[in-house]
Write a protein that holds these residues in place. Structure first.
Motif, short mmCIF file in Angstrom:
data_model
loop_
_atom_site.label_atom_id
_atom_site.label_comp_id
_atom_site.label_asym_id
_atom_site.label_seq_id
_atom_site.Cartn_x
_atom_site.Cartn_y
_atom_site.Cartn_z
N SER A 1 0.83 -1.21 0.00
CA SER A 1 0.00 0.00 0.00
C SER A 1 0.86 1.26 0.00
N GLN A 2 2.05 1.21 0.61
CA GLN A 2 2.94 2.37 0.60
C GLN A 2 3.59 2.57 -0.76
N TYR A 3 3.80 1.48 -1.50
CA TYR A 3 4.37 1.59 -2.84
C TYR A 3 3.39 2.24 -3.81
N ILE A 4 2.10 1.94 -3.67
CA ILE A 4 1.13 2.34 -4.70
C ILE A 4 0.27 3.52 -4.26
N GLU A 5 0.49 4.08 -3.07
CA GLU A 5 -0.34 5.19 -2.62
C GLU A 5 -0.04 6.45 -3.42
N ASP A 6 -0.95 7.42 -3.34
CA ASP A 6 -0.84 8.63 -4.15
C ASP A 6 0.30 9.53 -3.68
N SER A 7 0.52 9.63 -2.38
CA SER A 7 1.57 10.50 -1.85
C SER A 7 2.29 9.78 -0.72
N SER A 8 3.61 9.78 -0.80
CA SER A 8 4.42 9.11 0.22
C SER A 8 4.90 10.07 1.30
N SER A 9 4.62 11.36 1.14
CA SER A 9 5.13 12.36 2.09
C SER A 9 4.17 12.64 3.24
N THR A 10 2.90 12.25 3.11
CA THR A 10 1.93 12.55 4.16
C THR A 10 1.98 11.49 5.25
N ILE A 11 1.59 11.89 6.45
CA ILE A 11 1.55 10.96 7.58
C ILE A 11 0.26 10.16 7.59
N PHE A 12 -0.75 10.62 6.87
CA PHE A 12 -2.05 9.96 6.88
C PHE A 12 -2.06 8.75 5.94
N PRO A 13 -2.56 7.61 6.39
CA PRO A 13 -2.69 6.45 5.50
C PRO A 13 -3.75 6.72 4.43
N GLN A 14 -3.47 6.32 3.19
CA GLN A 14 -4.39 6.61 2.09
C GLN A 14 -5.21 5.40 1.65
N PHE A 15 -4.77 4.20 2.03
CA PHE A 15 -5.54 2.98 1.77
C PHE A 15 -5.82 2.29 3.10
N TYR A 16 -7.04 1.83 3.26
CA TYR A 16 -7.41 1.14 4.49
C TYR A 16 -6.95 -0.31 4.40
N THR A 17 -6.19 -0.76 5.39
CA THR A 17 -5.78 -2.16 5.46
C THR A 17 -6.53 -2.83 6.60
N THR A 18 -7.16 -3.96 6.32
CA THR A 18 -8.01 -4.61 7.31
C THR A 18 -7.72 -6.09 7.38
N GLU A 19 -7.91 -6.66 8.57
CA GLU A 19 -7.80 -8.10 8.75
C GLU A 19 -9.17 -8.76 8.85
N LEU A 20 -10.24 -7.97 8.68
CA LEU A 20 -11.60 -8.47 8.80
C LEU A 20 -12.18 -8.81 7.43
N PRO A 21 -12.47 -10.07 7.15
CA PRO A 21 -13.07 -10.42 5.86
C PRO A 21 -14.44 -9.78 5.64
N ASP A 22 -15.23 -9.60 6.73
CA ASP A 22 -16.56 -9.02 6.53
C ASP A 22 -16.46 -7.56 6.10
N ARG A 23 -15.52 -6.81 6.66
CA ARG A 23 -15.32 -5.43 6.23
C ARG A 23 -14.81 -5.39 4.79
N PHE A 24 -13.88 -6.28 4.48
CA PHE A 24 -13.33 -6.34 3.13
C PHE A 24 -14.43 -6.62 2.11
#
Length: 502
Positions: free
Chosen positions: A219-242
């Motif tokens: 997700s860090q390789y493909i995100e829009d901006s690498s300079s911001t502290i905010f995560p740009q893609f949500y990573t989840t371990e929950l299949p129901d949320r996914f």
């Protein structure tokens, strides 16, 4: 011989070869690897080679389903004969050295008949995998109690069971030059925005790296901006949320050997949503979601506001509390900014220590350490008791974020906000908030605004981001991301109340 070499170079094929030549090539590539098994058999002056990596293949399958049927073949050994006589499928062919080496590493077994144009491969892969268990980082009270594992096959099985639709697309992409890893691009074909799908696919295919360690790294390789502290893609371990998010038209990515999935595009409000909001009644779910927004604001602003008030703006403190605060700070040798930074740093040390130690010891360190050290710091006169309460409230508020990444981001933001408050008072806090808002307005996730639907404003999407409306009124999908199919169901039919006698 020169013509033959030119032909092999042009087609990238290493065949035809003698068995001894193939053995030398494979052994040279796997130098000092005792687990490479290369067996040679002969029948009627016809040689055949069977080679694989022992710990990567299932030994019982190799013995019972490959070697035993192979050695019982009475006909002349040829590629088509072996495919027909061995009851294994699918049987693939490979003639390029890089393909053979890559498939050997992942656990395939190869059969090669001397002087033929290709080797036959069988997927007899042996995988060590963790059983499906409860989530550790995204704990929920209501809803399914299972989490993704490190096995991509298991994760795909869970997703397919949840989204039982022929419309579900599971694209396979290999990423990594030296250690290729399988990645799956997952979306609903008739719902997902085509631009989002093409953008994500292009970013994954264009990624030129040696290896991908985990979905969080991807997700860090493909995100829009690498300079911001905010995560740009949500990573989840929950299949129901996914599955819920993919079913609503967004893009999901699963990575082999990673227990988390990537969801895109994501907004700031996505990181403050929980799947429990869906399983509760709409009014309770809305209350908890709004509570998290308030908690995030409190976590960012409360400690800096204390520092600014005690340093520059005593008029903000009620007169009765001012006497108590003065008595509490009378013995403190540090200015408020230093006092706050020391305590914040201490809280972060306790949190990190509790996370790294074994579970039972970590819980003890967090509780006992916080109580004992906090009391000792107050008695030693290094800080005031009121600041202890303020720091504790800020820390608790930051832990309400369902996303670990967003919770960590909020805690980090507090430090520069405390510094601005200590240097410039309320004006510094206002500058800090304005900077955060401007920064958030500039962030994008897969090309979409990070603050959608607040900016650009879209009234119809507020009930999916800021609060939760009753299900009968959630008949539209998230319009800000422009799905192909905007309607989930017809509103008029959903709000009708049918009795049994109608």
């Amino acid at each position: 011989m020169r013509r033959n070499r030119n032909r092999k170079t042009n087609t990238d094929s290493i065949f035809p070869l003698k068995i001894d030549e193939l053995k030398k090539i494979i052994k040279d590539k796997f130098e000092k690897n005792p687990d490479l098994t290369f067996n040679t058999y002969e029948q009627n002056n016809k040689k055949i080679a069977v080679f694989f990596i022992s710990y990567q293949t299932d030994p019982d399958k190799v013995e019972n389903f490959l070697l035993e049927p192979l050695l019982k073949i009475d006909k002349e050994w040829t590629g088509p004969t072996i495919k027909n006589e061995i009851p294994l499928s699918p049987a693939a062919t490979a003639n390029k050295l890089e393909d053979i080496l890559r498939n050997l590493i992942i656990g395939e077994a190869f059969v090669y008949v001397e002087d033929e144009d290709a080797a036959i491969s069988y997927a007899l892969i042996h995988k060590e995998k963790r059983q499906v268990s409860k989530p550790e980082n995204e704990t929920v009270v209501l809803g399914p109690q299972i989490a993704f594992t490190e096995s991509l096959i298991t994760n795909l099985n869970v997703v397919r069971w949840s989204l039982r639709s022929t419309d579900l697309v599971l694209e396979k992409i290999l990423i990594g030059k030296r250690a290729p890893r399988e990645v799956r691009l997952i979306y609903m074909k008739s719902i997902a925005n085509e631009t989002h799908v093409n953008t994500m696919r292009q970013r994954l295919q264009d990624l030129d790296v040696d290896e991908i360690e985990d979905s969080n790294v991807l997700s860090q390789y493909i995100e829009d901006s690498s300079s911001t502290i905010f995560p740009q893609f949500y990573t989840t371990e929950l299949p129901d949320r996914f599955c819920y998010t993919v079913g609503k038209g967004r893009i999901g990515v699963l990575v082999e050997n990673s227990p988390t999935g990537i969801l895109a595009p994501s907004t700031l409000f996505s990181f403050l949503e929980s799947t429990e909001d869906l399983y509760m009644r709409w009014n309770m779910g809305s209350f908890l979601r709004i509570l998290r927004f308030v908690a995030m604001f409190i976590s960012v602003i409360l400690t800096p506001l204390y520092v600014a008030a005690v340093t520059y703006h005593y008029e903000l403190i009620p007169p009765r509390e001012l006497i108590t605060l003065g008595q509490s700070r009378a013995v403190v040798p540090f200015p408020p900014i230093i006092e706050a930074l020391i305590l914040e740093f201490l809280i972060e040390l306790l949190r990190e220590a509790g996370a790294r130690l074994p579970t039972k010891v970590g819980q003890t360190i967090g509780i006992v350490g916080g109580v004992i050290i906090g009391q000792a710091v107050v008695q030693a006169g290094l800080t005031s008791s009121i600041l202890i309460i303020v720091i504790a409230m800020s820390a608790l508020a930051s832990f309400t974020a369902p996303s670990y990444l967003m919770g960590t981001t909020i805690r980090v933001i507090r430090f520069p906000m405390i510094f601005l408050a200590g240097m410039f008072g309320l004006i510094g806090i206002i500058y800090g908030i304005c900077f955060l808002i401007i920064h958030l307005l500039k962030i994008k996730s897969l090309g979409e605004p990070y603050l959608a639907p607040v900016y650009p404003f879209r009234w119809a999407d507020l009930n999916k981001a800021l609060y939760r409306a009753p299900y009968a009124y959630q008949y539209k999908r998230f319009l800000s991301f422009r799905p192909k199919d905007l309607l989930r169901f017809k509103k008029r039919e959903a709000i009708k109340k049918h009795d049994i006698d109608e």
